[in-house]
Write a protein that holds these residues in place. Structure first.
Motif, short mmCIF file in Angstrom:
data_model
loop_
_atom_site.label_atom_id
_atom_site.label_comp_id
_atom_site.label_asym_id
_atom_site.label_seq_id
_atom_site.Cartn_x
_atom_site.Cartn_y
_atom_site.Cartn_z
N ASP A 180 18.27 -6.46 -5.90
CA ASP A 180 18.28 -5.40 -4.81
C ASP A 180 19.43 -4.73 -4.03
O ASP A 180 19.32 -3.97 -3.22
CB ASP A 180 17.24 -6.13 -3.85
CG ASP A 180 17.86 -7.24 -3.14
OD1 ASP A 180 18.83 -7.89 -3.64
OD2 ASP A 180 17.43 -7.80 -1.93
N THR A 181 20.64 -5.68 -4.68
CA THR A 181 21.81 -5.15 -3.90
C THR A 181 23.07 -5.39 -5.10
O THR A 181 22.66 -6.13 -6.01
CB THR A 181 22.46 -6.28 -2.65
OG1 THR A 181 22.37 -7.46 -3.31
CG2 THR A 181 21.61 -5.81 -1.57
N LYS A 182 24.10 -4.56 -5.03
CA LYS A 182 25.11 -4.84 -6.20
C LYS A 182 26.13 -6.00 -5.81
O LYS A 182 26.84 -5.97 -4.91
CB LYS A 182 26.16 -3.46 -6.14
CG LYS A 182 26.94 -3.48 -6.95
CD LYS A 182 27.70 -2.55 -6.98
CE LYS A 182 28.87 -2.18 -6.07
NZ LYS A 182 29.71 -1.10 -6.01
N THR A 183 25.68 -7.20 -6.45
CA THR A 183 26.16 -8.32 -6.56
C THR A 183 26.24 -9.22 -7.68
O THR A 183 25.27 -8.75 -8.62
CB THR A 183 25.35 -9.11 -5.47
OG1 THR A 183 26.26 -10.41 -5.25
CG2 THR A 183 24.06 -9.19 -5.65
N LEU A 184 27.21 -9.99 -7.85
CA LEU A 184 27.22 -10.87 -8.76
C LEU A 184 26.53 -12.05 -8.61
O LEU A 184 26.35 -13.17 -9.71
CB LEU A 184 28.67 -11.24 -9.36
CG LEU A 184 29.50 -9.87 -9.64
CD1 LEU A 184 30.93 -10.44 -10.13
CD2 LEU A 184 28.95 -9.25 -10.93
N ASP A 185 25.71 -12.44 -7.60
CA ASP A 185 24.88 -13.53 -7.12
C ASP A 185 23.65 -13.33 -7.98
O ASP A 185 22.74 -12.42 -7.86
CB ASP A 185 24.38 -13.35 -5.84
CG ASP A 185 23.83 -14.71 -5.38
OD1 ASP A 185 23.84 -15.69 -5.96
OD2 ASP A 185 23.50 -14.87 -4.17
N LEU A 186 23.36 -14.48 -8.88
CA LEU A 186 22.29 -14.55 -9.58
C LEU A 186 21.13 -15.39 -8.90
O LEU A 186 20.01 -15.72 -9.51
CB LEU A 186 22.38 -15.48 -10.90
CG LEU A 186 23.76 -14.55 -11.76
CD1 LEU A 186 23.65 -15.33 -12.89
CD2 LEU A 186 23.21 -13.09 -12.11
N ALA A 187 21.43 -15.63 -7.41
CA ALA A 187 20.14 -16.42 -7.14
C ALA A 187 18.92 -15.50 -6.53
O ALA A 187 17.86 -16.04 -6.53
CB ALA A 187 20.77 -16.96 -5.65
#
Length: 374
Positions: A180-187
């Motif tokens: 839902d957002t440009k992030t490298l977070d895989l949570a």
């Protein structure tokens, strides 16, 4: 006025075996020229059939044949998130690779309710490689395990996204994730059960950049290297052995051979290729290097205009209107063949040749500059 119109959208097409691939920009319709690529293999079976069991689904589902794909057929799938709380939504396929080899993963994607897609490869660069692509603004974000990313507009709101890295193990799984957002977070985040993105044409290939799409079904598939040449009277009817000039406009995804002339061996050949990122004119006669001159650098995937002239003790090479680099002490090799998009002893151009011309005369240095001016 609510009156009908005719609207033409780009479609990815396939050239028959033995036919040249003349490529076009999907947005502007501009001719890009003759596409020449090296041999590559798509390591991912079922590259369009994401509903197949080979693609494991994690908190997501696949709706098949729901959107027109880049090739103009109704084969695009939708990757849909479920309703898990604060989690990730993705599918993956596991393949065998070679440790220490560079690979590029890619996929065609189109925004639906979600517009951010992540590509993930396990066992890359010593860890898990993650890249995020925002289809709304065409921006990318990646960790250090990937050495490069790219996003390419394929037309009709489709984008081809790619990421490159070095394998650190003999297995990997290629993952396509919704975010839902440009992030490298895989949570992850809390899904709504219906949002997702459209996907088509997944590919994993050994190489430092993506090449054109190779469709697979139940097994991996290989595209042979493009090879274009002129021999016999098709060559000798126009080529002049003692002097001449070659002009070309081309782009390359990797430093390699653009075009050349040879006798089928490394002993007698001329070619325009690269030294590093700089176009280079090399001439070898009777097994001895006669000329090796280079221009300024040319960026990858950027069209440049190059002209090279040859005559005994009178060689020159010019790029984009620059003053020619010359050599005034060199023999001219006797050759029997012309190659296009590749040259003897070097690889394919992995790019496009937009223009190619031969002049049976050693044109002046001033003319070389004028020919190649941008």
């Amino acid at each position: 006025t609510t009156q009908p119109i005719t609207n033409y959208v780009p479609a990815l097409q396939t050239a028959a075996s033995g036919e040249p691939r003349f490529d076009h920009d999907p947005i502007t319709g501009e001719s890009l020229g003759f596409l020449i690529e090296e041999q590559r293999t798509n390591l991912l079976p079922y590259s369009e059939q994401f509903d197949n069991a080979a693609w494991l689904k994690f908190r997501c589902s696949i709706t098949t044949n729901t959107v027109v794909a880049p090739d103009g057929t109704l084969t695009g799938s939708k990757l849909v998130e479920d309703t898990d709380a604060i989690n990730s939504y993705y599918l993956r396929e596991t393949v065998t690779i070679v440790s220490g080899t560079t690979y590029t993963t890619s996929c065609y994607v189109k925004a639906a309710e979600r517009s951010v897609v992540q590509l993930l490869q396990t066992n890359f660069g010593g860890g898990v490689a993650v890249a995020a692509f925002d289809l709304a603004d065409q921006s990318t974000l990646s960790d250090d395990e990937f050495t490069g990313t790219a996003i390419y507009d394929a037309g009709n709101n489709w984008y081809r996204i790619s990421a490159t890295g070095v394998a650190s193990s003999t297995t990997t799984n290629s993952q396509i994730r919704i975010s839902d957002t440009k992030t490298l977070d895989l949570a992850g985040y809390t899904g709504d059960g219906y949002s997702g993105v459209y996907i088509w044409g997944a590919q994993l290939e050994a190489g430092a950049f993506p090449t054109s799409y190779i469709k697979t079904t139940s097994a991996q598939a290989t595209r042979n290297a493009d090879a274009a040449s002129m021999t016999g009277t098709n060559f000798s009817s126009w080529y002049r052995q003692d002097e001449g000039t070659v002009y070309g406009e081309y782009s390359s995804a990797q430093a390699s051979g653009a075009f050349g002339f040879d006798d089928g061996t490394n002993n007698n050949r001329m070619r325009i290729g690269y030294t590093g990122s700089a176009p280079n004119l090399l001439s070898v006669a009777n097994g001895s290097v006669q000329v090796s001159v280079s221009t300024a650098s040319l960026s990858e995937n950027t069209f440049g205009s190059v002209a090279a002239s040859y005559k005994i003790n009178d060689y020159a090479l010019s790029l984009n209107g620059d003053s020619p680099q010359t050599d005034t002490n060199a023999l001219v090799p006797a050759v029997t063949k012309a190659t296009i998009g590749v040259a003897q002893a070097v690889g394919n151009i992995n790019g496009h040749i937009k223009k190619l011309a031969f002049y049976p005369k050693r044109l002046s240095n001033a003319t070389l500059q004028a020919l190649t001016e941008e």
